[in-house]
Design an enzyme around this catalytic site. Structure first.
Site, PDB file in Angstrom:
ATOM      1  N   TYR B 380       0.836  -1.197   0.000  1.00 34.79           N
ATOM      2  CA  TYR B 380       0.000   0.000   0.000  1.00 34.79           C
ATOM      3  C   TYR B 380       0.873   1.250   0.000  1.00 34.79           C
ATOM      4  CZ  TYR B 380      -3.963   2.981   0.808  1.00 34.79           C
ATOM      5  OH  TYR B 380      -4.922   3.943   0.658  1.00 34.79           O
TER       6      TYR B 380
HETATM    7 MG   LIG Z   1      -7.727   5.278  -1.155  1.00 36.58          MG
END
Ligand SMILES: [Mg+2]
Lengths: 228, 668
Positions: B380
């Site tokens: 991420y």
């Molecule tokens: Mg987002």
């Protein structure tokens, strides 16, 4: 003048010379002692010791130009290269640290220096070890009242500081090289006697000296447009 | 109102499900279609059935999965970011509907924008009806949590008794997704609350100031601004403020001349290569190839006084040196020196480095990174963490990269180094995501995608390898009591530099000097130069300033920068540095002259800090909201009183201000 009064002035002159290497011209000292005694409420109110001390205080606050009494060798400022030997008391008209840009010093003085100016995205700035912060070098405008020249902090002199009051008196002694009108000073050459000169304090405060160096308008000490 | 099930002790997720046996169908909702597809692919081992939804961008993936010890049918679909928007209620929506000051108190409501209706109705309301459990798979950050609650709200409206769980993951990789399925938990309403507060404040502050300044300035400068929207945002303005501040610092800068003395000496090392025979690194060979680039005819000795801002003073010292131009070596010190490998990569650092080293803008970088993430190539990309958590196995991640024909050999070296991968550790952790790292190898990515991926891989491998090592020699000399110094550098082990071309460290060879020896410099010169102003900000500088002052979050820096560009408040020079435009300059000067630090970061930074407290449950949502509404409202009212200052600041740029009759002023 009473011979007694003359003796008091002579004694003071001798004391300033022998204790401080200060050469105060007789006429100035005469007027000074007379004034001191008047202020004290008449002759005889002050001891010789008190007079000596108060005469010293007056000398420290005097503008040596008013005394018109040269102590430095004639032509010193014009010599390409010479040596100054002995003990001399002089006045500092103004001073500036010439190891730093005047602009950044002025910003710091006014509190308009901005930490954001130094922010850049470079995350790994490695300072090389020999690029240490440059040491301060004060450049002083000094005068004995008749002859003016510059004096530089050739070796670091802890007794000096940029916060010295314009007009402060220094005792210079030892063997000092003088080149191109600049005296080279080290810590053993300088003793700060103190004092100031009222209108130099105003005229030559740090802000104004920096403005003059930068060619900025001098009045009031306000920045024309300080960075936000 | 969102229902928040307070469950402070992290109970076993399965316990939170009241009737496990009744769960037959599970609706999973991801933040984007790419993510939905990637997650489905992993959960179903590539055996999902895909069907069209009502929204053509959001497919529905259907497959069987073993959850809570039983087989369930999973419907995985997605939204496209936020499903709902926040807007004033109808009476306040039109620009002339009310005095802008009322917008601080006017009623607001969440609504579903037209382009989201198909998702809301078709993907969620329709599908949830046959499901017994809803699992939120949105990105694990603040916005993602808030999007999750939007989804929950929509679903509960049609199926109030639906059970809800949250999946937590940092990468779309088999391990990470499986772990997420095993550790389903409660959605975090506190984190979502922080976003609600931010949205409402942005709406009220943005709309009030934007309407006020647009309506006023369009009338006052009809020729230049008649049709222009002059937007205000509490992040935009401080961001713009930094650009203007730097520009003004450059404008008011006064250059000064300085003088310095430099000593030169013939470099006898010119064609000689000196090896330290005790060194055994295979990278010695490297010296040969770079030698011709770094060698110089002379060694330069730099003056310890660096520079003086007075010609005579420097000349005096120069004359002294010239009268006795013999250099005496006072000391020779040699010590090991290392160049540190980079820290694990966080978002801000990635944006800054991509901007500087790859010339890819922050906005573009985030767009690409998001894509790489949803395709499972990287973890991420929105993270503040630069410490690898101890439970993250680095070995397999490095191993994955040994497949590469370009950096594979280096990855192998990392695996074989004593102790294996050895990350340099930073100090920051957001407790949510690890540093950005590659999750699988790819040799086929093209263009900027390929370049950014390569950068992330190289950065990762660099940070888990070893610092570059060298031996630095510093030589001090005296010439007529003036002190000078030079230094040489021998790189003994390039280590991380072999995989990380974004850092440079070069060998500099100097002759061997002996303490106490003397030599005659080939030249001693007095040179002059000028101080120069700071440079205009680069995007990387601007991000550094925003981070330093707490403007926006790592997730939003790029957007705010994009906004001030698109509003034409700033432009870019040919070398990609930010230059304020006339309107931008005038607005900042105008607000500054009112005396409020609206273009300064303070107000927004406090808000940002409070949002963090809300998300951690340490401050209450409503009191934070009220506090900041009041604060900005006060500033707003004062700004309206002093609006003339805005006209005055803008007229040097936009021409004379139109006078406005008293009675019209009242309306504004
Ligand atoms: Mg987002």
């Amino acid at each position: 003048m009473a011979p007694e009064f003359q003796a008091v002035v002579h004694n003071a002159q001798f004391w300033l010379q022998s204790s401080w290497h200060i050469q105060a011209p007789f006429a100035w000292l005469e007027a000074c002692v007379e004034w001191l005694q008047e202020e004290a409420g008449g002759a005889g109110r002050l001891s010789q010791q008190q007079i000596n001390q108060q005469a010293l205080d007056q000398w420290l606050l005097a503008d040596l130009r008013d005394l018109d009494h040269p102590v430095l060798p004639q032509g010193l400022a014009q010599a390409q290269k010479t040596e100054l030997i002995g003990t001399f008391c002089v006045q500092v008209d103004s001073l500036l640290d010439i190891s730093q840009p005047a602009y950044s010093q002025l910003q710091k003085l006014r509190g308009t220096d901005c930490a954001n100016d130094e922010v850049s995205a470079v995350t790994q700035a490695t300072q090389r070890p020999w690029e240490t912060r440059p040491t301060r070098m004060l450049l002083l405008q000094v005068t004995d009242g008749v002859q003016s020249l510059e004096a530089m902090e050739y070796q670091s002199i802890p007794a000096l500081s940029a916060a010295l009051r314009p007009g402060v008196k220094l005792q210079l002694h030892g063997n000092m090289v003088c080149r191109l009108g600049v005296l080279l000073l080290g810590p053993s050459n300088v003793k700060v006697l103190g004092g100031e000169v009222e209108d130099l304090v105003e005229r030559n405060n740090q802000g104004r000296v920096m403005c003059r160096t930068l060619g900025l308008p001098d009045e009031g000490g306000e920045a024309p447009s300080a960075p936000q | 109102a969102l229902s928040s099930v307070g469950c402070p002790d992290k109970a076993q997720p399965a316990d939170m499900i009241r009737n496990r046996a009744q769960i037959k169908r599970v609706l999973c909702v991801a933040e984007k279609n790419d993510a939905a597809k990637g997650i489905s692919d992993i959960m179903s081992n590539g055996r999902f059935r895909r069907r069209e939804g009502m929204s053509k961008f959001n497919k529905i993936y259907e497959y069987e999965y073993h959850l809570f010890g039983q087989n369930v049918t999973v419907l995985m679909t997605s939204v496209s970011g936020h499903l709902l928007g926040l807007e004033f209620k109808t009476p306040f929506q039109k620009w002339h509907s009310c005095s802008p000051v009322l917008l601080f108190d006017a009623e607001v409501e969440k609504y579903c924008p037209e382009n989201m209706v198909q998702i809301k109705v078709g993907q969620l309301e329709k599908e949830v009806k046959q499901c017994q459990l809803l699992i939120i798979w949105t990105d694990c950050d603040r916005e993602g949590e808030n999007i999750g609650f939007e989804i929950i709200d929509v679903c509960k409206a049609v199926k109030p008794n639906i059970q809800v769980l949250r999946a937590k993951f940092s990468e779309i990789t088999p391990n990470s997704i499986r772990r997420a399925c095993d550790t389903l938990s409660e959605p975090d309403s506190k984190v979502s609350d922080a976003v609600d507060v931010r949205q409402e404040l942005d709406l009220r502050i943005g709309a009030s100031f934007t309407r006020f300044q647009t309506l006023r300035l369009q009338k006052i400068f009809p020729e230049s601004l008649a049709n222009q929207l002059i937007s205000y945002g509490s992040c935009q303005f401080p961001t713009l403020g930094f650009v203007v501040e730097r520009f003004k610092a450059i404008q008011s800068f006064i250059p000064e001349t300085f003088y310095k003395i430099k000593g030169m000496s013939f470099n006898t090392q010119r064609n000689t290569l000196v090896f330290n025979p005790t060194l055994t690194s295979p990278f010695h060979l490297f010296f040969v190839s770079v030698l011709h680039e770094v060698e110089e005819d002379t060694v330069e000795f730099s003056w310890k006084r660096n520079r003086l801002f007075n010609h005579t003073a420097c000349l005096v010292l120069y004359q002294i040196c010239m009268e006795d131009p013999i250099a005496t070596v006072t000391s020779v010190t040699s010590k090991p020196k290392s160049k540190w490998r980079p820290l694990p990569l966080d978002t801000v650092e990635m944006e800054k480095l991509a901007s500087r080293k790859l010339r890819i803008s922050a906005k573009e970088t985030m767009k690409i990174a998001e894509k790489l993430y949803t395709q499972g190539f990287i973890s991420y990309p929105r993270t503040e963490t630069n410490i690898f958590p101890p439970n993250l196995a680095l070995g397999p991640l490095v191993e994955e990269q040994t497949q590469s024909s370009v950096w594979g050999a280096f990855a192998q070296r990392v695996l074989e180094q004593p102790g294996g991968p050895n990350p340099r550790q930073g100090k920051k952790s957001d407790q949510a995501h690890p540093p950005i790292h590659p999750t699988k190898h790819s040799g086929s990515l093209q263009g900027n995608e390929g370049r950014l991926y390569e950068f992330i891989v190289r950065h990762f491998l660099a940070c888990v390898s070893q610092d570059a090592l060298g031996q630095e020699t510093v030589v001090d000399v005296d010439i007529a009591q003036e002190k000078f110094s030079t230094s040489g550098l021998m790189i003994t082990a390039r280590n991380y530099l072999d995989v990380y071309p974004y850092d440079r460290w070069t060998t500099k060879l100097i002759p061997v000097y002996e303490q106490g020896s003397q030599f005659q410099p080939t030249a001693i010169e007095m040179v002059d130069g000028q101080t120069s102003p700071p440079q205009l900000l680069t995007e990387a500088d601007l991000i550094a300033l925003m981070e330093k002052h707490g403007i926006g979050t790592d997730a939003t820096h790029a957007e705010h920068i994009e906004t001030i560009k698109s509003r034409m408040y700033v432009g870019l020079t040919s070398d990609q540095r930010f230059l304020p435009g006339e309107l931008g300059m005038g607005l900042v000067e105008g607000y500054n002259s009112m005396g409020y630090e609206m273009s300064k970061p303070n107000l927004r930074a406090e808000l940002e800090a409070d949002l963090k407290l809300v998300s951690e449950g340490r401050k209450d949502k409503w009191s934070v909201l009220q506090h900041h509404i009041q604060k900005y409202k006060t500033v707003f009212i004062e700004s309206v009183h002093k609006a003339k200052k805005l006209d005055e600041a803008l007229s040097p740029y936009l021409g004379a201000a139109q006078e406005i009759p008293e009675e019209q002023q009242q309306d504004m």
